[in-house]
Design a protein around this motif. Structure first.
Motif, PDB file in Angstrom:
ATOM      1  N   ILE A 174       1.839 -34.994 -20.998  1.00 47.29           N
ATOM      2  CA  ILE A 174       3.235 -34.544 -21.001  1.00 47.29           C
ATOM      3  C   ILE A 174       4.170 -35.701 -21.330  1.00 47.29           C
ATOM      4  N   VAL A 175       3.955 -36.855 -20.693  1.00 48.73           N
ATOM      5  CA  VAL A 175       4.801 -38.023 -20.948  1.00 48.73           C
ATOM      6  C   VAL A 175       4.704 -38.420 -22.421  1.00 48.73           C
ATOM      7  N   GLY A 176       3.505 -38.414 -22.972  1.00 48.33           N
ATOM      8  CA  GLY A 176       3.328 -38.751 -24.383  1.00 48.33           C
ATOM      9  C   GLY A 176       4.024 -37.778 -25.303  1.00 48.33           C
ATOM     10  N   HIS A 177       3.944 -36.483 -24.991  1.00 48.60           N
ATOM     11  CA  HIS A 177       4.620 -35.468 -25.817  1.00 48.60           C
ATOM     12  C   HIS A 177       6.139 -35.679 -25.802  1.00 48.60           C
ATOM     13  N   ILE A 178       6.692 -35.984 -24.631  1.00 50.42           N
ATOM     14  CA  ILE A 178       8.143 -36.177 -24.541  1.00 50.42           C
ATOM     15  C   ILE A 178       8.563 -37.406 -25.338  1.00 50.42           C
ATOM     16  N   ARG A 179       7.863 -38.521 -25.130  1.00 49.54           N
ATOM     17  CA  ARG A 179       8.205 -39.739 -25.859  1.00 49.54           C
ATOM     18  C   ARG A 179       8.101 -39.529 -27.370  1.00 49.54           C
ATOM     19  N   ASP A 180       6.970 -38.960 -27.813  1.00 47.93           N
ATOM     20  CA  ASP A 180       6.766 -38.764 -29.252  1.00 47.93           C
ATOM     21  C   ASP A 180       7.788 -37.802 -29.838  1.00 47.93           C
ATOM     22  N   GLY A 181       8.115 -36.737 -29.072  1.00 47.52           N
ATOM     23  CA  GLY A 181       9.082 -35.759 -29.559  1.00 47.52           C
ATOM     24  C   GLY A 181      10.464 -36.361 -29.712  1.00 47.52           C
ATOM     25  N   ILE A 182      10.859 -37.201 -28.757  1.00 46.70           N
ATOM     26  CA  ILE A 182      12.165 -37.866 -28.846  1.00 46.70           C
ATOM     27  C   ILE A 182      12.216 -38.768 -30.076  1.00 46.70           C
ATOM     28  N   ALA A 183      11.174 -39.559 -30.281  1.00 47.85           N
ATOM     29  CA  ALA A 183      11.130 -40.442 -31.448  1.00 47.85           C
ATOM     30  C   ALA A 183      11.165 -39.636 -32.746  1.00 47.85           C
ATOM     31  N   GLU A 184      10.486 -38.479 -32.756  1.00 47.49           N
ATOM     32  CA  GLU A 184      10.424 -37.663 -33.968  1.00 47.49           C
ATOM     33  C   GLU A 184      11.783 -37.073 -34.335  1.00 47.49           C
ATOM     34  N   VAL A 185      12.506 -36.521 -33.357  1.00 48.89           N
ATOM     35  CA  VAL A 185      13.788 -35.893 -33.693  1.00 48.89           C
ATOM     36  C   VAL A 185      14.828 -36.937 -34.081  1.00 48.89           C
ATOM     37  N   LEU A 188       7.811 -43.219 -15.467  1.00 46.31           N
ATOM     38  CA  LEU A 188       6.771 -43.165 -16.497  1.00 46.31           C
ATOM     39  C   LEU A 188       7.382 -43.088 -17.891  1.00 46.31           C
ATOM     40  N   LEU A 189       8.457 -42.317 -18.018  1.00 47.81           N
ATOM     41  CA  LEU A 189       9.111 -42.201 -19.323  1.00 47.81           C
ATOM     42  C   LEU A 189       9.779 -43.511 -19.725  1.00 47.81           C
ATOM     43  N   ARG A 190      10.314 -44.230 -18.755  1.00 52.70           N
ATOM     44  CA  ARG A 190      10.986 -45.501 -19.054  1.00 52.70           C
ATOM     45  C   ARG A 190       9.998 -46.550 -19.574  1.00 52.70           C
ATOM     46  N   ALA A 191       8.759 -46.474 -19.095  1.00 54.39           N
ATOM     47  CA  ALA A 191       7.748 -47.432 -19.547  1.00 54.39           C
ATOM     48  C   ALA A 191       7.351 -47.081 -20.985  1.00 54.39           C
ATOM     49  N   GLY A 192       7.762 -47.902 -21.921  1.00 50.17           N
ATOM     50  CA  GLY A 192       7.478 -47.618 -23.327  1.00 50.17           C
ATOM     51  C   GLY A 192       8.372 -46.566 -23.924  1.00 50.17           C
ATOM     52  N   SER A 193       9.554 -46.355 -23.334  1.00 48.57           N
ATOM     53  CA  SER A 193      10.468 -45.326 -23.805  1.00 48.57           C
ATOM     54  C   SER A 193      11.059 -45.672 -25.169  1.00 48.57           C
ATOM     55  N   PRO A 194      11.258 -44.658 -26.032  1.00 45.59           N
ATOM     56  CA  PRO A 194      11.966 -44.907 -27.291  1.00 45.59           C
ATOM     57  C   PRO A 194      13.469 -45.037 -27.102  1.00 45.59           C
ATOM     58  N   LEU A 195      13.948 -44.862 -25.860  1.00 42.19           N
ATOM     59  CA  LEU A 195      15.379 -44.934 -25.576  1.00 42.19           C
ATOM     60  C   LEU A 195      15.717 -46.230 -24.857  1.00 42.19           C
ATOM     61  N   PRO A 196      16.869 -46.820 -25.174  1.00 45.67           N
ATOM     62  CA  PRO A 196      17.295 -48.020 -24.440  1.00 45.67           C
ATOM     63  C   PRO A 196      17.692 -47.656 -23.018  1.00 45.67           C
ATOM     64  N   ASP A 197      17.770 -48.655 -22.140  1.00 49.16           N
ATOM     65  CA  ASP A 197      18.104 -48.416 -20.736  1.00 49.16           C
ATOM     66  C   ASP A 197      19.499 -47.832 -20.552  1.00 49.16           C
ATOM     67  N   THR A 198      20.360 -47.988 -21.557  1.00 47.42           N
ATOM     68  CA  THR A 198      21.728 -47.466 -21.453  1.00 47.42           C
ATOM     69  C   THR A 198      21.791 -45.951 -21.621  1.00 47.42           C
ATOM     70  N   VAL A 199      20.709 -45.340 -22.116  1.00 47.53           N
ATOM     71  CA  VAL A 199      20.675 -43.888 -22.303  1.00 47.53           C
ATOM     72  C   VAL A 199      19.929 -43.266 -21.122  1.00 47.53           C
ATOM     73  N   PRO A 200      20.589 -42.433 -20.320  1.00 51.79           N
ATOM     74  CA  PRO A 200      19.950 -41.897 -19.116  1.00 51.79           C
ATOM     75  C   PRO A 200      19.008 -40.733 -19.412  1.00 51.79           C
ATOM     76  N   TYR A 201      17.946 -40.635 -18.610  1.00 47.40           N
ATOM     77  CA  TYR A 201      17.133 -39.430 -18.519  1.00 47.40           C
ATOM     78  C   TYR A 201      17.697 -38.594 -17.380  1.00 47.40           C
ATOM     79  N   LEU A 202      17.989 -37.322 -17.646  1.00 45.65           N
ATOM     80  CA  LEU A 202      18.527 -36.414 -16.634  1.00 45.65           C
ATOM     81  C   LEU A 202      17.483 -35.324 -16.411  1.00 45.65           C
ATOM     82  N   ILE A 203      16.744 -35.416 -15.326  1.00 44.14           N
ATOM     83  CA  ILE A 203      15.573 -34.570 -15.087  1.00 44.14           C
ATOM     84  C   ILE A 203      15.851 -33.623 -13.934  1.00 44.14           C
ATOM     85  N   ASP A 204      15.540 -32.321 -14.137  1.00 42.44           N
ATOM     86  CA  ASP A 204      15.745 -31.351 -13.060  1.00 42.44           C
ATOM     87  C   ASP A 204      14.822 -30.160 -13.266  1.00 42.44           C
ATOM     88  N   ASN A 205      14.790 -29.291 -12.267  1.00 43.05           N
ATOM     89  CA  ASN A 205      13.977 -28.089 -12.327  1.00 43.05           C
ATOM     90  C   ASN A 205      14.411 -27.199 -13.499  1.00 43.05           C
TER      91      ASN A 205
END
Length: 332
Positions: A124-135, A182-199
């Motif tokens: 799942i983490v890989g899919h999210i990272r790769d998808g973000i980089a792709e778009v 987990l997403l932050r480790a090797g993230s395609p996003l800089p630390d200034t861009v937040p991940y907003l995670i919820d149900n």
């Protein structure tokens, strides 16, 4: 300088900018004349705030409308290219990643189907990272231009100071998964861009209240009905919505075993997996070698065929029983 209530001029300016941007975002295009009553600001304050927002590239003109006897009124809207954001849906059958401008126009999309071991954390983490980089690559957008990445996931999300968003998902086998870290480790996003995670049900409920069928309502229950079953309850006390584990309400004592391990849960009767399993157990002709969505389409077509074909009584009985369980669940 701070006033009697402790607010500084900077605080007041920020609050006024926020009020104007919110109204333009949710209700625009609007004229300066309409923004006054909508925000509670004076005409002078509206003019000053709009001038600042236009100068900053956040607001732009969007045509004009006739006024009552006076000059045409210029309409204003949020500038689409003034901000970009990513939305991620970790669903039952796939991970979908979409890139939007500030008016929610889709600019790029990436999808990753989920195989049988669909909720493996690393996958799942890989899919999210790769998808973000792709778009981002598809749109030619630098990552630092993003306002944030919103991610909807199954399960309960705990927001911690040490590890960020931690996901507890019994039905998917996630026990205190530090998804944000987990997403932050090797993230395609800089630390200034937040991940907003919820149900995911909660994010769906908020979207419906902002842009969908819930607009204008004070209270709403938004139901997520797919492979799993969930709901979001939105009230004036909980304006951002509260995720409800509605799918694990007991609707039949000693009933079918749910994937959460309990017996008789609503999801064990109304979830897509259960619908197909019950159709198969009763002798229904479930298409083999197809995905869940295609099989469900076949179930609906069998129960309610077009033309002169007769309905499949087994498929119809499964759907009618499911409707009863859904009604009982909603009533509870």
């Amino acid at each position: 300088m701070a006033g009697r209530n402790g607010r500084t001029v900077r605080d007041l300016r920020r609050a006024n900018r926020t009020a104007v941007l919110q109204r333009l975002y949710f209700d625009g295009p609007l004229s300066r004349f309409e923004l006054g009553p909508a925000t509670g600001l004076s005409s002078g304050s509206v003019s000053n705030v709009v001038a600042d927002l236009v100068a900053d590239g956040l607001v732009e003109e969007a045509g004009s409308v006739d006024s009552d006897g006076g000059r045409p009124r210029t309409l204003l809207r949020v500038a689409p290219a003034s901000g970009h954001m990513i939305g991620v849906d970790v669903g039952e059958t796939r991970v979908r990643v979409e890139l939007f401008d500030l008016t929610l126009t889709e600019l790029a999309r990436a999808e990753r189907p989920l195989a049988q071991q669909r909720y493996d954390v690393d996958v799942i983490v890989g899919h999210i990272r790769d998808g973000i980089a792709e778009v981002l690559a598809a749109a030619g957008l630098p990552a630092e231009r993003l306002l944030g990445a919103g991610i909807g996931v199954p399960g309960i999300v705990e927001h911690t100071a040490e590890r960020g968003a931690v996901v507890h998902g019994q039905t998917i086998g996630w026990d205190a998964v530090p998804l944000e870290a987990l997403l932050r480790a090797g993230s395609p996003l800089p630390d200034t861009v937040p991940y907003l995670i919820d149900n995911g049900a909660k994010t769906l409920g908020q979207a419906e209240m902002w842009f969908g069928a819930g607009r204008g309502a004070r209270n709403a229950v938004v139901v997520l009905f797919g492979s799993g079953v969930g709901a979001s309850l939105v009230t004036p006390d909980v304006e951002q919505g509260r995720a409800v584990e509605w799918g694990h309400l007991t609707v039949r004592v000693r009933g079918r075993r749910c994937r959460c391990g309990a017996l008789g849960c609503l999801e064990a009767y109304a979830g897509a997996e259960s619908l197909l399993a019950r159709w198969r157990e009763e002798g229904g002709r479930v298409p083999e070698g197809t995905d869940e969505e295609t099989a469900l389409t076949a179930l609906l077509a069998a129960a309610h065929p077009s033309g002169d074909e007769s309905a499949d009584p087994v498929a119809l009985a499964v759907l009618e029983e499911t409707a009863e369980y859904l009604g009982a669940g909603l009533s509870d």
